[in-house]
Design an enzyme around this catalytic site. Structure first.
Site, PDB file in Angstrom:
ATOM      1  N   THR A 105      -3.487  -9.473   3.021  1.00 14.63           N
ATOM      2  CA  THR A 105      -3.615  -8.318   2.422  1.00 14.63           C
ATOM      3  C   THR A 105      -4.258  -8.475   1.227  1.00 14.63           C
ATOM      4  OG1 THR A 105      -1.402  -8.595   1.131  1.00 14.63           O
ATOM      5  CG2 THR A 105      -1.420  -7.321   2.976  1.00 14.63           C
ATOM      6  N   TYR A 149      10.538  -5.026   2.866  1.00 15.13           N
ATOM      7  CA  TYR A 149      10.085  -5.575   1.756  1.00 15.13           C
ATOM      8  C   TYR A 149      11.388  -5.726   0.786  1.00 15.13           C
ATOM      9  CZ  TYR A 149       7.340  -5.753  -2.780  1.00 15.13           C
ATOM     10  OH  TYR A 149       6.892  -5.974  -3.872  1.00 15.13           O
TER      11      TYR A 149
END
Length: 320
Positions: free
Chosen positions: A44, A154
């Site tokens: 990312t 997450y």
């Protein structure tokens, strides 16, 4: 925050150092005279985020997945663990990678810190509070998290990382710290990462409708990246374990944010309401009493100023 308080670090390892917050953190450490090893697998993070640092004395880039054992050129005295997909678009696309970064990645980073007798800091998140039943959220609040919802990869990865960091300090005596970051924004965010600020700016600059989820009355507390970095470094320098909230206690609704960005960009975009994501928090606001009292830290950059800087950065990008 003055650079003096972080000059005592000789060598810092920043996992996720090519990410949005990580790249700003690498630059701040270099500015303070600290050698930096940036560890990133670019799942990312982006190489261009640290391209300007490549030729600076003391900077080393190490391409590695922290979920697997990794090595650095020399022992650090500071390990800052930021490696993790952090935006909804990323952690929904990379659910297992996200959980591994929070578990195996945290373990590997902790082991590096323990071997090196280094200070370790975990960059956790306000998402550990889930959809909070306490408002604003203090560090004493345990949270309201759905462990099997779409956001859980997450939320729970960060909650596990906090538990692991706490256990490491208690069992092995490693010098650890935990910060919980709230809704950071600023230059180097990706326009399609799914977070409100870059999404609204991208849409406004393109003349597209700004897509506000639900009725737009859910709130967030936006902290400019320079302030977040200063808070992280203040916590690293202090020696406290935490957790400590790092964020801006001023709330804004998503509808208000959309209107502000339309005004600041001079866009003629309209607002379009779309379905709200599952488990999207209704409110998000940090109690930063602990950061103010112990770290002498609080955000300095006003929302309009930070948004103007962020919009200017997005305007300068080749993609628009």
């Amino acid at each position: 925050m003055s650079a003096v308080s972080i000059q005592r670090w000789e060598h810092a390892v920043v996992t996720g150092g090519a990410g949005f917050v990580g790249s700003h953190l690498c630059a701040a450490l270099l500015d303070a005279g600290t050698a930096v090893t940036c560890v990133d697998d670019f799942s990312t993070g982006r190489p261009e985020n640290v391209a300007a640092l490549a030729d600076r004395p003391g900077f080393t880039l190490c391409r590695a997945n922290v979920s697997e054992p990794f090595t650095v050129p020399r022992p650090p005295d500071l390990v800052l663990h930021l490696a993790s997909p952090a935006s909804p678009a990323d952690y929904l696309r990379l659910p297992l990678h996200t959980m591994e970064a929070g578990s195996l990645g945290t373990r590997n980073a902790l082991e590096l810190a323990h071997r090196s007798e280094a200070r370790f800091l975990l960059a956790s998140t306000s998402e550990v509070y889930g959809d909070p039943l306490e408002h604003p959220q203090s560090e004493r609040y345990w949270g309201n998290v759905n462990p099997v919802g779409p956001r859980s990869v997450y939320d729970e990865a960060k909650r596990f990382g906090e538990a692991l960091t706490t256990a490491e300090a208690g069992s092995n005596g490693t010098d650890t710290a935990i910060v919980r970051l709230f809704n950071t924004y600023g230059p180097r965010m990706r326009g399609y990462d799914g977070r409100a600020v870059p999404t609204f700016i991208r849409q406004a600059l393109a003349g597209e409708p700004l897509t506000v989820t639900g009725d737009g009355l859910q709130t967030r507390s936006l902290c400019y990246v320079d302030d977040t970095v200063a808070g992280i470094l203040a916590m690293a320098a202090h020696g406290m374990r935490g957790p400590v909230n790092i964020g801006n206690p001023t709330e804004i609704t998503m509808l208000e944010l959309a209107r502000v960005i339309i005004e600041l960009t001079g866009s003629d975009s309209e607002i379009r309401f779309i379905e709200r994501p599952t488990d999207d928090p209704s409110v998000r606001c940090p109690d930063i009493t602990l950061a103010r009292d112990k770290l002498q830290w609080e955000p300095k950059v006003a929302a309009e100023d930070g948004l103007r800087r962020t919009i200017a950065w997005f305007r300068a990008q080749p993609e628009g």
